[in-house]
Design a protein around this motif. Structure first.
Motif, PDB file in Angstrom:
ATOM      1  N   MET A 255     129.155  53.444  84.167  1.00  0.00           N
ATOM      2  CA  MET A 255     127.744  53.813  84.261  1.00  0.00           C
ATOM      3  C   MET A 255     126.900  52.925  83.364  1.00  0.00           C
ATOM      4  SD  MET A 255     126.138  57.630  83.965  1.00  0.00           S
ATOM      5  CE  MET A 255     124.386  57.940  84.269  1.00  0.00           C
ATOM      6  N   ILE A 256     125.731  52.540  83.867  1.00  0.00           N
ATOM      7  CA  ILE A 256     124.725  51.835  83.092  1.00  0.00           C
ATOM      8  C   ILE A 256     123.562  52.798  82.888  1.00  0.00           C
ATOM      9  CG2 ILE A 256     123.179  49.850  82.970  1.00  0.00           C
ATOM     10  CD1 ILE A 256     125.035  48.456  84.976  1.00  0.00           C
ATOM     11  N   PHE A 257     123.223  53.060  81.627  1.00  0.00           N
ATOM     12  CA  PHE A 257     122.207  54.060  81.330  1.00  0.00           C
ATOM     13  C   PHE A 257     120.810  53.445  81.293  1.00  0.00           C
ATOM     14  CE2 PHE A 257     126.135  55.821  79.717  1.00  0.00           C
ATOM     15  CZ  PHE A 257     126.066  57.136  80.122  1.00  0.00           C
ATOM     16  N   GLN A 258     119.824  54.323  81.281  1.00  0.00           N
ATOM     17  CA  GLN A 258     118.431  53.910  81.402  1.00  0.00           C
ATOM     18  C   GLN A 258     117.922  53.171  80.167  1.00  0.00           C
ATOM     19  OE1 GLN A 258     115.814  57.158  82.302  1.00  0.00           O
ATOM     20  NE2 GLN A 258     113.962  55.954  82.087  1.00  0.00           N
ATOM     21  N   ASP A 259     118.210  53.691  78.984  1.00  0.00           N
ATOM     22  CA  ASP A 259     117.598  53.179  77.761  1.00  0.00           C
ATOM     23  C   ASP A 259     118.528  52.193  77.060  1.00  0.00           C
ATOM     24  OD1 ASP A 259     116.225  52.691  75.482  1.00  0.00           O
ATOM     25  OD2 ASP A 259     116.115  54.764  74.782  1.00  0.00           O
ATOM     26  N   PRO A 260     118.229  50.911  77.088  1.00  0.00           N
ATOM     27  CA  PRO A 260     119.110  49.939  76.425  1.00  0.00           C
ATOM     28  C   PRO A 260     119.092  50.058  74.908  1.00  0.00           C
ATOM     29  CG  PRO A 260     117.111  48.863  77.173  1.00  0.00           C
ATOM     30  CD  PRO A 260     117.060  50.266  77.702  1.00  0.00           C
ATOM     31  N   TYR A 261     118.082  50.762  74.371  1.00  0.00           N
ATOM     32  CA  TYR A 261     117.990  50.928  72.924  1.00  0.00           C
ATOM     33  C   TYR A 261     118.820  52.110  72.426  1.00  0.00           C
ATOM     34  CZ  TYR A 261     114.202  47.575  73.253  1.00  0.00           C
ATOM     35  OH  TYR A 261     113.474  46.442  73.514  1.00  0.00           O
ATOM     36  N   ALA A 262     119.266  52.966  73.329  1.00  0.00           N
ATOM     37  CA  ALA A 262     120.048  54.131  72.925  1.00  0.00           C
ATOM     38  C   ALA A 262     121.493  54.077  73.421  1.00  0.00           C
ATOM     39  CB  ALA A 262     119.381  55.408  73.455  1.00  0.00           C
ATOM     40  N   SER A 263     121.799  53.153  74.315  1.00  0.00           N
ATOM     41  CA  SER A 263     123.126  53.149  74.931  1.00  0.00           C
ATOM     42  C   SER A 263     124.166  52.360  74.150  1.00  0.00           C
ATOM     43  CB  SER A 263     123.038  52.587  76.359  1.00  0.00           C
ATOM     44  OG  SER A 263     122.546  51.264  76.340  1.00  0.00           O
ATOM     45  N   LEU A 264     123.743  51.645  73.087  1.00  0.00           N
ATOM     46  CA  LEU A 264     124.679  50.871  72.281  1.00  0.00           C
ATOM     47  C   LEU A 264     124.768  51.454  70.870  1.00  0.00           C
ATOM     48  CD1 LEU A 264     123.673  47.227  73.307  1.00  0.00           C
ATOM     49  CD2 LEU A 264     125.617  48.562  74.146  1.00  0.00           C
ATOM     50  N   ASN A 265     125.966  51.457  70.320  1.00  0.00           N
ATOM     51  CA  ASN A 265     126.182  51.945  68.962  1.00  0.00           C
ATOM     52  C   ASN A 265     125.558  50.963  67.966  1.00  0.00           C
ATOM     53  OD1 ASN A 265     127.193  52.734  66.433  1.00  0.00           O
ATOM     54  ND2 ASN A 265     129.117  53.441  67.299  1.00  0.00           N
ATOM     55  N   PRO A 266     124.565  51.393  67.170  1.00  0.00           N
ATOM     56  CA  PRO A 266     123.889  50.458  66.271  1.00  0.00           C
ATOM     57  C   PRO A 266     124.784  49.936  65.152  1.00  0.00           C
ATOM     58  CG  PRO A 266     123.178  52.704  65.825  1.00  0.00           C
ATOM     59  CD  PRO A 266     124.016  52.760  67.068  1.00  0.00           C
ATOM     60  N   ARG A 267     125.929  50.568  64.923  1.00  0.00           N
ATOM     61  CA  ARG A 267     126.808  50.154  63.833  1.00  0.00           C
ATOM     62  C   ARG A 267     127.866  49.144  64.272  1.00  0.00           C
ATOM     63  NH1 ARG A 267     128.018  55.654  60.294  1.00  0.00           N
ATOM     64  NH2 ARG A 267     125.822  56.203  59.895  1.00  0.00           N
ATOM     65  N   LEU A 268     127.952  48.913  65.568  1.00  0.00           N
ATOM     66  CA  LEU A 268     128.946  47.974  66.075  1.00  0.00           C
ATOM     67  C   LEU A 268     128.286  46.667  66.481  1.00  0.00           C
ATOM     68  CD1 LEU A 268     131.206  50.195  68.393  1.00  0.00           C
ATOM     69  CD2 LEU A 268     131.616  49.533  66.021  1.00  0.00           C
ATOM     70  N   ARG A 269     128.928  45.554  66.132  1.00  0.00           N
ATOM     71  CA  ARG A 269     128.484  44.273  66.663  1.00  0.00           C
ATOM     72  C   ARG A 269     128.711  44.257  68.173  1.00  0.00           C
ATOM     73  NH1 ARG A 269     130.785  42.602  61.640  1.00  0.00           N
ATOM     74  NH2 ARG A 269     129.272  41.431  60.361  1.00  0.00           N
ATOM     75  N   ILE A 270     128.025  43.362  68.847  1.00  0.00           N
ATOM     76  CA  ILE A 270     128.115  43.300  70.303  1.00  0.00           C
ATOM     77  C   ILE A 270     129.556  43.070  70.747  1.00  0.00           C
ATOM     78  CG2 ILE A 270     127.355  42.069  72.351  1.00  0.00           C
ATOM     79  CD1 ILE A 270     125.232  43.850  70.899  1.00  0.00           C
ATOM     80  N   ALA A 271     130.256  42.171  70.080  1.00  0.00           N
ATOM     81  CA  ALA A 271     131.647  41.897  70.441  1.00  0.00           C
ATOM     82  C   ALA A 271     132.507  43.144  70.275  1.00  0.00           C
ATOM     83  CB  ALA A 271     132.198  40.756  69.587  1.00  0.00           C
ATOM     84  N   GLN A 272     132.265  43.915  69.223  1.00  0.00           N
ATOM     85  CA  GLN A 272     133.028  45.135  69.007  1.00  0.00           C
ATOM     86  C   GLN A 272     132.747  46.165  70.102  1.00  0.00           C
ATOM     87  OE1 GLN A 272     131.500  45.771  64.975  1.00  0.00           O
ATOM     88  NE2 GLN A 272     133.589  45.528  64.172  1.00  0.00           N
TER      89      GLN A 272
END
Length: 364
Positions: A125-142
């Protein structure tokens, strides 16, 4: 230039594939996803909407859909029509009160977490809000490594790293972006990462819940073209949820129209846009911004969903429908086939179809 025209112009200037290249089903007789009579209600406490007593809202009412491999089924409707609820029920984030969800011939809505694990890899699933769907404590690679390690535990560290770099390249990001945190990315870049994360486990089905609505128009076109190109390259199947008719007209092979949790019309996108049959579908299409907007404002007003939510029974659209009859208040319409995969839930349209069929095949 109005928004719809600007979107089409922007898309036309990008190297996106034509709609004709999409939605060629595989040579199989079994749909990839089948939703049968799906229903769900939200129970709201006292005080919501000024109510003195707790209330229930029928978010989804006996919705049935079929999605074939390689297709892009777009679900359209206004806010509150049940689109996101449908997506969450399909993905197992909510439990339906009634109905079933079948994936590749197997019922999955009643499975426990451990039993559903193998289907989570096949459905992303791809969620609506790109600012809330990623863990802010993880780097993108992680963030991209995590699902790969969960679903492919046999992969070596080197294989995971190479997979992450390939994913970033696929969505148009340099591998150096993998060392950044989400707050260092723009909205469009975050949504590209969200797409890469969904693709990381090589799914068959992508459920995209308004993935463009939080983005600027030019960024929307870029991300939409990325989704189209990715579908063609990976032979993906999409269940795409949106209220933007310009996006749907560009992407969809099939369209399903929801109003207050009820499926009004479903069919091939070309037929829906060329000859809509349900009054609500017609109102939605007539309300699209145009250079000549004469009369559109009046039609658009008829799609207002602020009607009394406690009204039950009969057709949910009858308060705004110009074709409403006393029967519409007594009896909810059932989805009736018009042929070629096109179906409409409307007493008036159903009666017209029966009349035309009788005229074409009179009784002896």
């Amino acid at each position: 230039m109005n928004r719809s025209a600007e979107m089409r112009s922007t898309l036309a200037s990008t190297p996106a594939s034509a709609l004709g290249d999409l939605g060629q089903p595989a040579d199989i007789t079994q749909p990839l996803l089948e939703v049968r009579g799906l229903s769900h209600r939200y129970r709201l406490p006292r005080g919501v909407f000024g109510r003195r007593r707790p209330m229930e809202i029928q978010a989804l009412d006996a919705v049935s859909l079929t999605l074939w491999r390689g297709d892009a089924l777009c679900v359209v409707g206004e806010s509150g029509s049940g689109k996101s609820t449908l997506a969450r029920l399909i993905m197992g984030l909510l439990t339906p009160e009634a109905g079933e969800v079948h994936y590749a011939g197997t019922r999955i809505d009643h499975l426990e977490d451990r039993q559903r694990q193998r289907y989570r890899r096949r459905m992303q699933m791809i969620f609506q809000d790109p600012y809330a769907s990623l863990n802010p404590r993880l780097r993108i690679a992680q963030a991209l490594e995590e699902p790969i390690r969960v679903h492919f535990p046999e992969s070596s560290r080197q294989q995971v790293r190479e997979r992450v770099e390939a994913l970033l390249s696929d969505v148009g990001l340099d591998r150096g972006w993998g060392e950044r945190y989400p707050h260092e990315l723009s909205g469009g870049q975050r949504q590209r990462v969200a797409i890469a994360r969904a693709l990381s486990v090589s799914p068959e089905l992508i459920v995209a819940d308004e993935p463009l609505s939080a983005l600027d128009l030019s960024v929307q076109a870029q991300v939409l073209n990325l989704l189209v190109d990715t579908q063609l390259a990976r032979r993906l199947t999409y269940l795409f949820i949106s209220h933007d008719l310009a996006v749907i007209e560009y992407l969809a092979t099939h369209v399903a129209v929801l109003y207050r949790g009820t499926l009004c019309e479903v069919g091939p996108a070309a037929q829906i846009f060329a000859a809509p049959r349900h009054p609500y579908t017609r109102a939605l299409l007539a309300a699209r911004p145009r250079f000549d907007d004469a009369g559109a404002q009046h039609i658009a007003a008829s799609t207002d969903t602020s009607a009394d939510l406690s009204i039950t029974g009969g057709c949910v659209y009858r308060q705004h429908c110009p074709l409403a009859t006393p029967r519409c208040a007594r009896e909810p319409p059932r989805l009736a086939s018009l042929g070629d995969g096109h179906a409409v839930a409307c007493h008036t349209v159903d009666a017209d179809a029966v009349r035309m069929d009788t005229e074409a095949h009179p009784r002896p």
